[in-house]
Design an enzyme around this catalytic site. Structure first.
Site, PDB file in Angstrom:
ATOM      1  CG  ASN A   1     -55.815-106.063  62.104  1.00 37.93           C
ATOM      2  OD1 ASN A   1     -56.850-106.706  61.954  1.00 37.93           O
ATOM      3  ND2 ASN A   1     -55.812-104.847  62.630  1.00 37.93           N
TER       4      ASN A   1
ATOM      5  CB  CYS B   1     -44.672-102.645  68.646  1.00 38.69           C
ATOM      6  SG  CYS B   1     -44.501-101.039  69.456  1.00 38.69           S
TER       7      CYS B   1
ATOM      8  CB  CYS C   1     -42.322 -96.999  63.396  1.00 43.98           C
ATOM      9  SG  CYS C   1     -42.569 -96.522  65.120  1.00 43.98           S
TER      10      CYS C   1
ATOM     11  CD  GLU D   1     -48.957 -98.736  52.986  1.00 40.91           C
ATOM     12  OE1 GLU D   1     -48.813 -99.422  51.968  1.00 40.91           O
ATOM     13  OE2 GLU D   1     -49.194 -99.237  54.103  1.00 40.91           O
TER      14      GLU D   1
ATOM     15  CB  CYS E   1     -54.772-101.450  63.521  1.00 38.63           C
ATOM     16  SG  CYS E   1     -55.647-100.036  64.040  1.00 38.63           S
TER      17      CYS E   1
ATOM     18  CB  CYS F   1     -46.488-102.991  64.891  1.00 41.58           C
ATOM     19  SG  CYS F   1     -46.703-101.600  63.760  1.00 41.58           S
TER      20      CYS F   1
ATOM     21  N   GLY G   1     -45.647 -94.839  62.099  1.00 42.54           N
ATOM     22  CA  GLY G   1     -44.813 -93.949  62.896  1.00 42.54           C
ATOM     23  C   GLY G   1     -45.329 -93.626  64.277  1.00 42.54           C
ATOM     24  CD  GLU G   2     -45.072 -92.680  69.482  1.00 40.53           C
ATOM     25  OE1 GLU G   2     -45.619 -93.784  69.640  1.00 40.53           O
ATOM     26  OE2 GLU G   2     -45.607 -91.604  69.828  1.00 40.53           O
TER      27      GLU G   2
ATOM     28  CB  CYS H   1     -55.794 -94.106  59.545  1.00 41.57           C
ATOM     29  SG  CYS H   1     -54.486 -94.834  60.527  1.00 41.57           S
TER      30      CYS H   1
END
Ligand code: SAH
Ligand code: SF4
Length: 383
Positions: free
Chosen positions: A323, A140, A136, A116, A366, A143, A192-193, A129
């Site tokens: 969010n 976290c 990922c 995305e 986010c 997330c 992703g990181e 973004c």
């Protein structure tokens, strides 16, 4: 019997057309790699650098989608290019437009994976973004992307491809240097990181910054990391963009829960890496991102600890109202709590803008990104 070849990681990272046995896309190749590819395809070596310059302008300044329109190239040369290459970008599976104008693209890449990309228009800027991985590997707890099981690194071509797709869609090509650009800023804050895919991210950002093409200034690009401390210096050295740190907690036990990579590199190690960040100055401050989770990390004591921890680092603190996503285990802090927290941070001398959630109605804000196929799979497993 006709046995299909095994799907290896190398296969999965090839551009889509190449993976299907057709022509490879020139999108995402570095200048050196494009030069080598053109020579391989029959371009005389003495002309190759000039050809790269011409094709580069067509692709990255004008947004060309095929070789036909490259009118400063002789027809036979255009035909040669078309026989060997494409200028293909990732395929758009869906495009959603939020009531606030935010656009979310679901893109399909080689191997059938989906990623995305989100475009956020504002009055003074337009921010894209961008994702750096499918899903990922980090988990976290607040997330949505971290709950996606399927993960692979994106190639530089796939990262650049996200910029191409968005600029195609909003009509952002061929602008003069003094004209307003619709994609004026990039943030590596999608899925992703980025520091777990450093080389591809760096190579893609080099293309985004190249002055003859997309030509984004390094100061209009921000890379956000959850805290891969040993790779942080390289961001300054090899990319030169701005840095954001997903900080989110002021004690190691709480950060261990929220951002599990903290068990590998704790708060002290992360802050040491920030203090050593090349280019750090008041003009190029580090952004500390802080997601506001009700009753978890949002007390006055947290705010006071936060400013003490980052003392001496040129910084701003970006407060992100949490969010939510289906099944998420946290609640967003109340507006008054966020304001009180921000007030303490402000009084200590740090700017503390609250990030307005954008595109919530299309799950584009986010931490809400997770590919649609993965959501469907998960729903199917649950039913
Ligand atoms: N992996 C990188 C970049 C992508 S996440 C990182 O973690 O920094 C981009 C930002 O969104 C990070 O600061 C992340 O912590 C934050 N975020 C993740 N989930 C969120 C959620 N549900 N609500 C608000 N912010 C979230
Ligand atoms: Fe990965 Fe960033 Fe989400 Fe953490 S916040 S799971 S690092 S995308």
């Amino acid at each position: 019997m006709n046995v299909p070849p095994p799907i290896t990681p190398e296969f999965l990272t090839l551009p889509r057309k190449a993976a299907e046995g057709g022509c490879a896309s020139l999108v995402g190749l570095s200048r050196e790699a494009m030069r080598a590819a053109l020579i391989d395809a029959g371009t005389p070596e003495p002309q190759a650098t000039m050809r790269v310059g011409q094709i580069w302008q067509w692709i990255y300044h004008r947004g060309a989608c095929d070789f036909d329109g490259m009118t400063n190239l002789a027809r036979p040369y255009r035909e040669l290019l078309a026989a060997h290459f494409t200028i293909e970008r990732p395929e758009i599976v869906t495009r959603q437009i939020s009531a606030d104008g935010t656009r979310k693209y679901l893109l399909r890449i080689a191997g059938g994976h989906e990623i995305e990309t989100v475009y956020i228009p504002e009055t003074d800027r337009g921010t894209l973004c961008v994702s750096s991985q499918v899903g990922c590997t980090l988990t976290c707890s607040f997330c949505h992307t971290g709950t996606q099981r399927l993960v692979r690194n994106l190639t530089a071509a796939e990262i650049v491809g996200q910029i191409m797709v968005a600029r195609d869609d909003i009509g952002d090509w061929g602008r003069k240097p003094d004209e307003k650009r619709l994609v004026s800023n990039l943030v590596l804050m999608g899925m992703g990181e980025p520091l777990y895919n450093f080389d591809a991210v760096r190579d893609a950002m080099k293309i985004a910054m190249d002055s003859e093409g997309i030509a984004l200034s390094r100061r209009r690009i921000t890379l956000s990391t959850s805290g891969v401390a040993p790779e942080i210096a390289r961001v300054g050295q090899e990319i030169g963009c701005l840095l954001a740190i997903s900080f989110h907690a002021t004690t190691d036990p709480v950060r261990d829960q929220l951002v599990p990579i903290n068990r590998k590199w704790n708060i002290a190690e992360l802050l040491d890496a920030c203090r050593a960040y090349p280019r750090l100055s008041n003009a190029e401050r580090i952004t500390f991102e802080y997601v506001m989770l009700k009753g978890v990390n949002d007390s006055d004591a947290d705010a006071r600890r936060l400013v003490k921890l980052i003392a001496g680092i040129p910084a701003k603190i970006n407060l992100i109202p949490f969010n939510p996503w289906p099944g998420s285990p946290y609640e967003r802090s109340d507006a008054e709590r966020i304001e009180a927290f921000g007030h303490i941070v402000n009084r200590a001398g740090y700017a503390s803008p609250v990030r307005t959630p954008r595109g919530e109605d299309i799950m584009a804000a986010c931490g809400q990104l997770k590919s649609a196929t993965e959501r469907v799979r998960r729903a199917a497993r649950a039913s």
